[in-house]
Design a protein around this motif. Structure first.
Motif, mmCIF file in Angstrom:
data_model
loop_
_atom_site.group_PDB
_atom_site.id
_atom_site.type_symbol
_atom_site.label_atom_id
_atom_site.label_comp_id
_atom_site.label_asym_id
_atom_site.label_seq_id
_atom_site.Cartn_x
_atom_site.Cartn_y
_atom_site.Cartn_z
ATOM 1 N N PRO A 20 -24.191 -18.791 -44.992
ATOM 2 C CA PRO A 20 -24.953 -19.909 -44.407
ATOM 3 C C PRO A 20 -26.319 -19.473 -43.889
ATOM 4 O O PRO A 20 -26.427 -18.515 -43.125
ATOM 5 N N GLU A 21 -27.348 -20.208 -44.313
ATOM 6 C CA GLU A 21 -28.711 -19.924 -43.873
ATOM 7 C C GLU A 21 -29.461 -21.184 -43.439
ATOM 8 O O GLU A 21 -30.584 -21.100 -42.954
ATOM 9 N N THR A 22 -28.858 -22.353 -43.615
ATOM 10 C CA THR A 22 -29.528 -23.601 -43.252
ATOM 11 C C THR A 22 -29.608 -23.735 -41.735
ATOM 12 O O THR A 22 -28.608 -23.582 -41.032
ATOM 13 N N THR A 23 -30.775 -24.035 -41.225
ATOM 14 C CA THR A 23 -30.970 -24.080 -39.772
ATOM 15 C C THR A 23 -30.293 -25.285 -39.135
ATOM 16 O O THR A 23 -30.169 -26.351 -39.745
ATOM 17 N N CYS A 46 -23.130 -21.504 -36.524
ATOM 18 C CA CYS A 46 -24.031 -22.554 -36.028
ATOM 19 C C CYS A 46 -24.887 -22.045 -34.873
ATOM 20 O O CYS A 46 -26.074 -22.388 -34.762
ATOM 21 N N LEU A 49 -27.537 -19.873 -36.250
ATOM 22 C CA LEU A 49 -28.520 -20.660 -36.998
ATOM 23 C C LEU A 49 -29.315 -21.608 -36.098
ATOM 24 O O LEU A 49 -29.855 -22.599 -36.545
ATOM 25 N N PRO A 161 -34.301 -33.064 -40.560
ATOM 26 C CA PRO A 161 -34.142 -32.782 -41.990
ATOM 27 C C PRO A 161 -32.943 -33.457 -42.628
ATOM 28 O O PRO A 161 -32.923 -33.680 -43.829
ATOM 29 N N ARG A 162 -31.921 -33.780 -41.842
ATOM 30 C CA ARG A 162 -30.726 -34.376 -42.446
ATOM 31 C C ARG A 162 -30.023 -35.290 -41.459
ATOM 32 O O ARG A 162 -30.232 -35.207 -40.252
ATOM 33 N N HIS A 280 -21.152 -25.188 -44.606
ATOM 34 C CA HIS A 280 -21.772 -25.872 -45.745
ATOM 35 C C HIS A 280 -21.592 -27.381 -45.634
ATOM 36 O O HIS A 280 -22.544 -28.151 -45.798
ATOM 37 N N SER A 283 -23.801 -29.158 -43.128
ATOM 38 C CA SER A 283 -25.241 -29.174 -43.408
ATOM 39 C C SER A 283 -25.555 -29.716 -44.796
ATOM 40 O O SER A 283 -26.707 -29.709 -45.216
ATOM 41 N N CYS A 296 -17.641 -24.786 -51.510
ATOM 42 C CA CYS A 296 -19.015 -25.192 -51.183
ATOM 43 C C CYS A 296 -19.653 -26.055 -52.271
ATOM 44 O O CYS A 296 -20.863 -25.999 -52.505
#
Length: 339
Positions: A20-23, A46, A49, A161-162, A280, A283, A296
Motif C-alpha cells: 500500500p502506497e496510496t495516501t 493507514c 500513510l 481525491p476519493r 486496497h 482506497s 486486490c
C-alpha cells in the motif's frame, strides 16, 4: 465450480499483492477488530500513510492500547493520531454507543469493518447465534448507523481525491456453503440459523460470510454513487465494497481443527500481506462500488450469489435483505432511513 474456486484460491495465495502506497492524508479511519491480525496491520498501514486519525475499535482496551503503542513505535506517529475506542459486536448497545460517539467526529472517511469470529461452539449473543450477531447483524448495524457520517464527509470534503468508503471484510469461504437454511419458510432463514438443535456450526462461518456478501451487494445497489445516479460527482456518495483477504495467519481461526491449521502452515499469507487487501479496498476507486474484491482486484462471487441475481430475480438477495432489515429496524427503529 468448486474445483474452479479451489484453483482460484490456490493461485491467489501465491499472488504478489501490491504494497500500500496510496495516501490517507487528512482522513479519519475506523478499523474494527484492530488490536491483532489483519485489522492491526491495516491500521498500521493507514497510520503510516498519513491518516489524520486512526481509531482502533476493539473489545479489549488493554490489548487495544498495546496495539496503539506498537503502531506508534512502528510508524513514528504519535500525538494522538491513533486512538482506542471500545466496541463489542456481541452487544447491540455497545455498537450504538460507538456509533453515537463516531457521529461526533469532524469527519469519517473510512469505516473498515474487519472484526469477526469463527469457531464451532454454539452460543447466543443478543437474539442470535453469536456468529450471526457479530459477523452479520452488528456489522451492518454499525455500517448503517455511520453511513450518514460517511455521506456527510463526502459532501463536506468533496475536493478530496476519493469518496468515503464502507468496507466489509468478507471471505472466499462464502463459496463453500449452499445455505441449506434457505429452504426455511419465508422470513425464517435467520430463525432457522438460531435453532441450536439443527445448527451446523462447521458451516456457520461460511454462512455468515455468504450473508455478508448478499446483504452488502443489496446495500450498494440501493446506495448508488452520484456518478451512477446521473448527478454531479462528489455529492455525498459512499463507496461500499467487500473483500476476501485470503487465507492468512491470524487469530480468527484459533479454534480451528488440525486440518485447517496444517493448511495454514503450508499456504497462509503473512498477516501483513493479507492486510494489503483491506487497505486496497479502503482506497479503491468507484469501479469497486458493490463489488467483491480478492487479491486486490474485482473478482467473481460464488455461483449461488451470481446465479441468484442473473437467473432468479435476486430472490435470495431479497429474502436476506428483508430479514436483516427487519432485525435492524427492531434494534434501531428508523435506521433504514439512513440509506
Amino acid at each position: 465450480m468448486v474445483q474452479s474456486a479451489l484453483w482460484d484460491f490456490l493461485r491467489g495465495q501465491f499472488t504478489r499483492l501490491p504494497y500500500p502506497e496510496t495516501t490517507f492524508t487528512d482522513q479519519v479511519v475506523i478499523v474494527t477488530g484492530s488490536n491483532v491480525g489483519l485489522g492491526f496491520e491495516a491500521a498500521k498501514h493507514c497510520t503510516r500513510l498519513n491518516a489524520a486519525k486512526v481509531i482502533l475499535a476493539v473489545r479489549n482496551l488493554d490489548k487495544g492500547n498495546a496495539a496503539k503503542r506498537a503502531i506508534e513505535e512502528a510508524t513514528g506517529r504519535r500525538g494522538g493520531v491513533v486512538e482506542v475506542w471500545p466496541l463489542d459486536l456481541s452487544s447491540y448497545e455497545s455498537v450504538k454507543a460507538f456509533a453515537q460517539r463516531a457521529m461526533r467526529l469532524p469527519r469519517l472517511d473510512v469505516l473498515l469493518e474487519n472484526a469477526g469470529i469463527a469457531g464451532p461452539p454454539y452460543r447466543l449473543a443478543e437474539d442470535n447465534e453469536s456468529t450471526i450477531t457479530v459477523n452479520v447483524v452488528s456489522t451492518f448495524l454499525l455500517g448503517l448507523l455511520l453511513l450518514p457520517k460517511l455521506r456527510e464527509t463526502g459532501q463536506r470534503y468533496n475536493n478530496t481525491p476519493r469518496l468515503p468508503h464502507l468496507v466489509i471484510v468478507s471471505s472466499g469461504v462464502h463459496y463453500f456453503t449452499k445455505l441449506p437454511e434457505q429452504s426455511a419458510p419465508e422470513g425464517k432463514i435467520l430463525a432457522t440459523l438460531n435453532d441450536k438443535a439443527t445448527a451446523n456450526m462447521g458451516d456457520r462461518y461460511n454462512v455468515s460470510k455468504l450473508l455478508e456478501v448478499l446483504f452488502t451487494r443489496e446495500l450498494a445497489a440501493r446506495s448508488p454513487l452520484p456518478s451512477q445516479a446521473g448527478n454531479a460527482r462528489g455529492k455525498g456518495g459512499v463507496i461500499i465494497n467487500y473483500l476476501n483477504p485470503g487465507l492468512c495467519h491470524s487469530e480468527l481461526a484459533r479454534n480451528a481443527g488440525l486440518g485447517l491449521k496444517f493448511m495454514k502452515f503450508l499456504l497462509a499469507r503473512s498477516t501483513e500481506v493479507g492486510s494489503r487487501t483491506l487497505v486496497h479496498a479502503a482506497s479503491a476507486g468507484e469501479e469497486t462500488h458493490g463489488q467483491y474484491l480478492s487479491d486486490c482486484k474485482v473478482s467473481r462471487v460464488s455461483p449461488l450469489v451470481s446465479n441468484d441475481t442473473e437467473k432468479h430475480g435476486g430472490k435470495l438477495h431479497t429474502r436476506i435483505w428483508d430479514e436483516i432489515v427487519r432485525k435492524l429496524e427492531a434494534i434501531q427503529p428508523g435506521i433504514m432511513q439512513n440509506l
